[in-house]
Design an enzyme around this catalytic site. Structure first.
Site, PDB file in Angstrom:
ATOM      1  N   LYS A 116       9.709  10.727  -5.917  1.00  0.00           N
ATOM      2  CA  LYS A 116       9.762  11.095  -7.334  1.00  0.00           C
ATOM      3  C   LYS A 116      10.146  12.568  -7.462  1.00  0.00           C
ATOM      4  O   LYS A 116       9.646  13.415  -6.713  1.00  0.00           O
ATOM      5  CB  LYS A 116       8.407  10.838  -8.009  1.00  0.00           C
ATOM      6  CG  LYS A 116       8.095   9.342  -8.127  1.00  0.00           C
ATOM      7  CD  LYS A 116       6.856   9.094  -8.940  1.00  0.00           C
ATOM      8  CE  LYS A 116       6.404   7.649  -8.853  1.00  0.00           C
ATOM      9  NZ  LYS A 116       6.997   6.761  -9.834  1.00  0.00           N
ATOM     10  N   HIS A 150      -0.405   6.453  -1.904  1.00  0.00           N
ATOM     11  CA  HIS A 150       0.126   7.346  -2.943  1.00  0.00           C
ATOM     12  C   HIS A 150      -0.821   8.515  -3.257  1.00  0.00           C
ATOM     13  O   HIS A 150      -0.408   9.668  -3.272  1.00  0.00           O
ATOM     14  CB  HIS A 150       0.368   6.576  -4.247  1.00  0.00           C
ATOM     15  CG  HIS A 150       1.310   5.412  -4.112  1.00  0.00           C
ATOM     16  ND1 HIS A 150       2.411   5.424  -3.284  1.00  0.00           N
ATOM     17  CD2 HIS A 150       1.334   4.200  -4.727  1.00  0.00           C
ATOM     18  CE1 HIS A 150       3.052   4.269  -3.397  1.00  0.00           C
ATOM     19  NE2 HIS A 150       2.415   3.516  -4.252  1.00  0.00           N
ATOM     20  N   ASP A 178      -3.987  -0.383  -1.905  1.00  0.00           N
ATOM     21  CA  ASP A 178      -2.681  -0.410  -2.566  1.00  0.00           C
ATOM     22  C   ASP A 178      -2.261   0.980  -3.041  1.00  0.00           C
ATOM     23  O   ASP A 178      -1.071   1.314  -3.016  1.00  0.00           O
ATOM     24  CB  ASP A 178      -2.767  -1.376  -3.763  1.00  0.00           C
ATOM     25  CG  ASP A 178      -1.426  -1.574  -4.454  1.00  0.00           C
ATOM     26  OD1 ASP A 178      -0.416  -1.689  -3.744  1.00  0.00           O
ATOM     27  OD2 ASP A 178      -1.389  -1.620  -5.701  1.00  0.00           O
TER      28      ASP A 178
HETATM   29  C1  BG6 Z   1       3.072   0.283  -5.788  1.00  0.00           C
HETATM   30  C2  BG6 Z   1       1.822  -0.548  -5.914  1.00  0.00           C
HETATM   31  O1  BG6 Z   1       3.113   0.916  -4.549  1.00  0.00           O
HETATM   32  O2  BG6 Z   1       3.067   1.275  -6.807  1.00  0.00           O
HETATM   33  C3  BG6 Z   1       1.733  -1.191  -7.286  1.00  0.00           C
HETATM   34  O3  BG6 Z   1       1.858  -1.572  -4.915  1.00  0.00           O
HETATM   35  C4  BG6 Z   1       1.854  -0.138  -8.361  1.00  0.00           C
HETATM   36  O4  BG6 Z   1       0.513  -1.906  -7.432  1.00  0.00           O
HETATM   37  C5  BG6 Z   1       3.072   0.739  -8.126  1.00  0.00           C
HETATM   38  O5  BG6 Z   1       1.961  -0.793  -9.613  1.00  0.00           O
HETATM   39  C6  BG6 Z   1       3.109   1.915  -9.079  1.00  0.00           C
HETATM   40  O6  BG6 Z   1       4.327   2.573  -8.934  1.00  0.00           O
HETATM   41  P1  BG6 Z   1       4.933   3.400 -10.148  1.00  0.00           P
HETATM   42  O7  BG6 Z   1       6.067   4.162  -9.549  1.00  0.00           O
HETATM   43  O8  BG6 Z   1       5.327   2.394 -11.183  1.00  0.00           O
HETATM   44  O9  BG6 Z   1       3.802   4.269 -10.604  1.00  0.00           O
END
Ligand code: BG6
Length: 488
Positions: A179, A237, A232
């Site tokens: 991002k 993240h 997840d």
């Molecule tokens: C993914 C997860 O890695 O990231 C999902 O597996 C989540 O559950 C998604 O919804 C969120 O990504 P973003 O970029 O839409 O915030």
């Protein structure tokens, strides 16, 4: 820059491929980032899909690319790069001979194998690639997070891949690192004198990192119920964002130097011991409610399994045990079916040491740096200033905006686009090393283990709320709270 390459997508007609990878490559193509000789080989094990690949890809573009980006010539040009391949990934008898023949004479070109498939078959796919002599020095594999289910399973997957590929050839993707604002975070921290000397426990009160989503299961029940928010989102993240915000400056911007600093943060994370679980961790699951004025079902209804204890929300208070961050709380939060879609990092600075406005009845707000990743990508610095036109004692918070997207609107890009092009170019800076995966699981595993042992159900929250109310109790100080940047 344009690149020559073969990109192979295993699981090419699956959700990840059609929703993210294909649109990313479409954009990269019309923006001129792909070479004339580039090929995208889309694999499927279904004969009808292989036959109709062009229309499957066109449909995906119609669904997942902004209408204003789609022109017929861009679509036609992109479709000319698509090569369908019928292939049974686990059975060498089925299609592999024809598949390997596609690469003859292209040994020197970068070759990227994207494993958009279940981790349980990574090993078999890698072995097949190796048996077909497709693992050239220019070959790389790209795999998705989360790697594994816990430390042991992650290590097993990593070991299997390591039998056929060198670590430098393995690209573990975490799309948050692609991002724009996340990359800007490094630029902001390490290229501004302003921040160099105030980035520590002397100046920073606390840091909040939130990824709040409005979506529910999105048809991914099978995967999600086995994983939950901790595996997840937090293991990857959130911890990656934490690393970037907290790491020391690498002495060079080389992948290895950045990685070493990130790993140090993960290793310095204070373990959450069983007797601190209540004070430091909140685990929730949504029940029915309203999101954006629309009624939505609870998690168990959506899942169709009323026994599941999988968490759809996690909030954690943690500390980094080193000189820079001693005593500074880091609050992490993520959840599905929350009130608003919003992802941000908020750095809250300490109050001024001597407040000359207090005797005049003025309440100063602390300075904040807000790094917003979603829905908009922007960075704001919040300072106190005199309200224009009023007397000098009347202060109010003002926002200094760095609004990238509106300035760069002409050049749309996505996290997957950036990361795919990096993988094609052989730049691993924004990918996750095996040791990072290990260190992250080491911190996460005991928390999950504790949940399992206690066998307690998650705390329930209404869809459309901000999660279980106990998440507010994580804060040590009454002046701290989950900041809603739209409400401030
Ligand atoms: C993914 C997860 O890695 O990231 C999902 O597996 C989540 O559950 C998604 O919804 C969120 O990504 P973003 O970029 O839409 O915030």
């Amino acid at each position: 820059m344009t690149h020559q390459f073969d990109l192979v997508i295993f699981g090419g007609t699956g959700d990840l491929s059609l929703r993210k990878l294909i649109p990313a490559m479409f954009r990269a193509n019309y923006q001129g980032s792909l070479g004339d000789d580039a090929r995208i080989i889309v694999c499927t094990r279904k004969a009808d899909e292989a036959e109709n690949m062009q229309s499957i890809i066109s449909d995906a573009l119609q669904r997942f690319v902004e209408p204003e980006e789609l022109t017929q010539s861009r679509i036609d040009n992109f479709l000319s790069l698509i090569f369908p391949q019928l292939l049974d990934l686990v059975n060498l008898e089925n299609g592999w001979g024809e598949f390997s023949a596609q690469f003859s004479g292209r040994e020197d070109i970068s070759r990227i194998f994207y494993l958009a498939v279940a981790p349980s078959i990574y090993g078999q796919v890698c072995e097949n690639l190796s048996q077909q002599n497709l693992v050239t020095p220019n070959a790389r594999i790209v795999v998705e997070k989360p790697i594994g289910y816990d430390l042991m399973s992650a290590e097993k997957i990593n070991e299997t891949m390591a039998k056929y590929f060198q670590e430098e050839q393995i690209y573990r993707i975490d799309h948050y690192l692609g991002k724009e604002t996340v990359q800007n975070l490094l630029a902001l921290r390490f290229s501004n004198f302003l921040f160099e000397n105030i980035w520590d426990s002397k100046s920073i009160d606390h840091i909040q990192i939130s990824i709040c989503e409005q979506v529910g299961l999105e048809g991914r029940a099978g995967f999600y119920d086995g994983a939950g928010a901790m595996r997840d989102m937090v293991q990857n993240h959130l911890l990656q964002l934490l690393c970037l915000i907290a790491m020391e400056s690498p002495n060079k911007l080389e992948p290895e130097d950045v990685r070493v600093e990130k790993i140090k943060v993960l290793k310095a994370l204070k373990p959450i011991l069983p007797d601190q679980m209540n004070k430091c961790v909140v685990r929730g699951q949504y029940v029915s409610g309203q999101v954006n004025d629309e009624k939505v079902a609870g998690y168990l209804d959506e899942l169709g399994d009323f026994e599941s204890k999988t968490e759809t929300f996690v909030a954690i208070k943690t500390f980094i045990e080193n000189w820079r961050w001693a005593g500074v709380p880091f609050y992490l939060r993520t959840g599905k079916r929350l009130k608003r879609r919003s992802a941000e990092i908020i750095v809250e600075f300490k109050s001024v040491t001597h407040d000359i406005y207090a005797p005049l009845g003025q309440k100063l707000k602390p300075n904040r740096l807000v790094i917003q990743l979603q829905p908009e990508e922007k960075i704001q610095m919040i300072l106190m200033a005199k309200a224009i036109g009023s007397d000098e004692t009347n202060l109010k918070p003002i926002k200094l905006n760095l609004d990238f997207i509106s300035q760069e609107n002409a050049h749309k890009s996505s996290a997957y686009q950036r990361l795919l092009l990096d993988a094609i170019a052989g730049n691993p800076t924004l990918f996750i090393h095996r040791d990072e995966v290990k260190a992250a699981w080491r911190w996460v595993d005991p928390i999950i283990e504790n949940w399992k042992e206690s066998n307690r159900s998650p705390e329930l929250y209404n869809a459309g709320s901000w999660g279980p109310s106990r998440a507010d109790d994580l804060f040590e100080d009454r002046s701290q709270y989950w900041i809603d940047i739209y409400a401030e």
